[in-house]
Design a protein around this motif. Structure first.
Motif, short mmCIF file in Angstrom:
data_model
loop_
_atom_site.label_atom_id
_atom_site.label_comp_id
_atom_site.label_asym_id
_atom_site.label_seq_id
_atom_site.Cartn_x
_atom_site.Cartn_y
_atom_site.Cartn_z
N SER A 79 0.78 -1.23 0.00
CA SER A 79 0.00 0.00 0.00
C SER A 79 0.82 1.29 0.00
O SER A 79 0.26 2.39 0.02
N ALA A 80 2.17 1.17 -0.04
CA ALA A 80 2.98 2.40 -0.06
C ALA A 80 2.60 3.23 -1.29
O ALA A 80 2.37 2.67 -2.37
N GLU A 81 2.56 4.55 -1.11
CA GLU A 81 2.21 5.43 -2.24
C GLU A 81 3.47 6.13 -2.71
O GLU A 81 3.87 7.17 -2.18
N ARG A 82 4.13 5.48 -3.66
CA ARG A 82 5.39 6.02 -4.19
C ARG A 82 5.69 5.29 -5.51
O ARG A 82 5.09 4.27 -5.82
N VAL A 83 6.66 5.83 -6.24
CA VAL A 83 7.10 5.16 -7.47
C VAL A 83 8.32 4.31 -7.15
O VAL A 83 9.18 4.72 -6.38
N GLU A 110 7.60 -2.81 3.66
CA GLU A 110 6.75 -3.56 4.60
C GLU A 110 5.37 -2.93 4.78
O GLU A 110 4.65 -3.28 5.70
N GLN A 111 5.02 -1.98 3.94
CA GLN A 111 3.73 -1.30 4.11
C GLN A 111 2.62 -2.08 3.39
O GLN A 111 2.60 -2.13 2.15
N ASN A 112 1.74 -2.68 4.18
CA ASN A 112 0.68 -3.52 3.62
C ASN A 112 -0.68 -3.06 4.15
O ASN A 112 -0.76 -2.50 5.24
N SER A 113 -1.73 -3.33 3.39
CA SER A 113 -3.09 -3.10 3.87
C SER A 113 -3.94 -4.29 3.48
O SER A 113 -3.57 -5.04 2.58
N PHE A 114 -5.07 -4.43 4.14
CA PHE A 114 -5.99 -5.46 3.66
C PHE A 114 -7.44 -5.05 3.85
O PHE A 114 -7.77 -4.17 4.66
N ALA A 115 -8.28 -5.66 3.04
CA ALA A 115 -9.72 -5.40 3.08
C ALA A 115 -10.46 -6.73 2.94
O ALA A 115 -9.91 -7.71 2.39
N VAL A 116 -11.68 -6.78 3.45
CA VAL A 116 -12.58 -7.91 3.18
C VAL A 116 -13.89 -7.30 2.68
O VAL A 116 -14.48 -6.44 3.35
#
Ligand code: PMP
Length: 328
Positions: free
Chosen positions: A109-113, A119-125
Motif C-alpha cells: 500500500s505504499a504510495e510512491r514510485v 513492509e507497508q501492507n493493507s488489507f480489506a474484506v
C-alpha cells in the motif's frame, strides 16, 4: 463476473467497518501500478429452509490466502479464525439473505514510485451479493486459449496474485471474443492446466482426472472438495496426472470447478462435442453432491460450513428442514 457493488454495502478496510464508497486508495498505491496484491474468493450460500447463510470453508480459504500473501512478503495481521469472524460480522452488518461472494484483498500500500517491496501492507474484506458466474445449467462451450498459463518461476499460479490475473483476463477476454464461454489454459509444456478462473476435471473410462499441482494451477479448494466427494460419496477413482490437449477431444466428461463457477459442465470444447454433447452422469453426480454439501444438506460435510446467523447447535435442533432426504 457480475457482482452488484452497492456503494452503501459495508466492507472491512484498514481495521474498520465502513461503506464501500468510503473505502478508497491513492493513485500512487504500489499494488495499483505493479499488481502486488493477493486476493481470495469465498462463497456463502443462502439456505431458505434453515434461514441461514453458510460460508464455505472460510478458515481454509484464509489459511491459503495468508500462505500466498507470504509469497509477496505481505503479513496479514489476523489469524484465519479472526478473519473468519470479521467475515461473519460483515455479513451480519449487511444483513445478507442471499448467496454472497467474499473478496479478501491484501496489498502493498505504499504510495510512491519504485517497484521493489517495502513492509507497508493493507488489507480489506469485501462481501457482495452474487449469483451465477457462468450460467452453466445447460453446459458450456470452452476454448483452448492462445495464451499460455504463467510459469511458477515467473509469477506463481498457485497464489491469487493480482498481477497474475492479467494472464486470466487476456485468456478470458479472448475466449469471449471468439464466442466461447470460458478459456482453457495450456502450460508451457503444452499440458492442460486450468480455466481462466477455475480448475478442470476430465472423466475417461470411469476415472476422474485433474492436472496435478505442479502443472501451474491454482490449488483450488473446490477442486479439493470435489476430489473428496467423488472418492467418498461416489466411490470414484480420482487421479492427478498431466492431461494432453487432445485428451479433451476424446474424453467422456469435462467440467470446471471453482468458488465462483461452482461445478460447470463443459459440453463442447474447441467446437467439438464432449462425448454426445450432454452433461455426463459423473458431472451431474458431483454437481448434486457439491450443491448439497454447500447448502448444509449433508451432515458429514457440516465441518466445511460456518453459519452466519445461528450456530450449528441451533441447526442441529432443526435437522429435518436442513438435511431433509439428503442426509449424508
Ligand atoms: N484457478 C484459478 C486461476 C482461479 O482463479 C480459481 C478461483 N479461485 C480457481 C482455479 C478455483 O479455486 P477455488 O476452488 O479455490 O475457488
Amino acid at each position: 463476473m457480475q457482482a452488484d457493488a452497492d456503494p452503501k454495502v459495508i466492507v472491512y478496510f484498514n481495521g474498520q467497518y465502513m461503506p464501500l464508497e468510503e473505502a478508497r486508495v491513492g493513485i500512487l498505491t504500489h499494488a495499483l501500478h505493479y499488481g502486488t496484491g493477493v486476493f481470495e474468493g469465498i462463497r456463502a450460500h443462502w439456505n431458505e429452509a434453515a434461514q441461514d447463510l453458510f460460508v464455505m470453508r472460510p478458515v481454509e480459504h484464509f489459511e491459503r490466502w495468508k500462505h500466498n500473501c507470504g509469497i509477496l512478503r505481505i503479513d496479514v495481521p489476523a489469524s484465519p479464525e479472526e478473519l473468519t469472524a470479521i467475515t461473519i460480522e460483515l455479513m451480519r452488518r449487511n444483513g445478507f439473505r442471499t448467496n454472497v461472494y467474499v473478496r479478501p484483498l491484501a496489498y502493498k500500500s505504499a504510495e510512491r514510485v519504485g517497484v521493489s517491496f517495502d513492509e507497508q501492507n493493507s488489507f480489506a474484506v469485501i462481501a457482495l451479493p452474487f449469483g451465477e458466474y457462468l450460467h452453466a445449467e445447460k453446459g458450456i462451450h470452452a476454448g483452448v486459449s492462445s495464451w499460455r498459463r504463467i510459469e511458477d518461476n515467473a509469477i506463481p499460479a498457485r497464489a491469487k496474485i493480482c498481477g497474475a490475473y492479467v494472464n486470466s483476463a487476456l485468456a478470458s477476454d479472448e475466449a469471449r471474443q471468439c464466442g466461447f464461454d470460458e478459456a482453457i489454459f495450456l502450460n508451457e509444456n503444452g499440458h492442460v492446466a486450468e480455466g481462466a478462473t477455475c480448475n478442470i476435471f476430465m472423466v475417461r473410462k470411469g476415472v476422474l482426472i485433474t492436472p496435478p499441482v505442479y502443472e501451474n494451477v491454482l490449488e483450488g479448494i473446490t477442486r479439493d472438495a470435489v476430489m473428496q466427494l467423488a472418492r467418498r460419496e461416489l466411490g470414484l477413482q480420482v487421479v492427478e496426472r498431466p492431461i494432453d490437449r487432445s485428451e479433451l477431444y476424446v474424453c467422456d466428461e469435462l467440467f470446471f470447478t471453482g468458488t465462483a463457477v461452482g461445478i460447470a459442465p463443459i459440453i463442447r470444447v474447441d467446437h467439438r462435442q464432449v462425448k454426445d454433447g450432454k452433461i455426463g452422469a459423473m458431472t451431474r453426480g458431483v454437481q448434486q453432491l457439491y450443491f448439497n454439501a454447500t447448502r448444509g444438506h449433508m451432515l458429514a460435510y457440516w465441518k466445511w460450513l460456518m453459519p452466519v446467523y445461528q450456530s450449528m447447535t441451533q441447526h442441529e435442533q432443526n435437522l429435518i428442514s436442513l438435511v431433509g432426504v439428503n442426509a449424508g
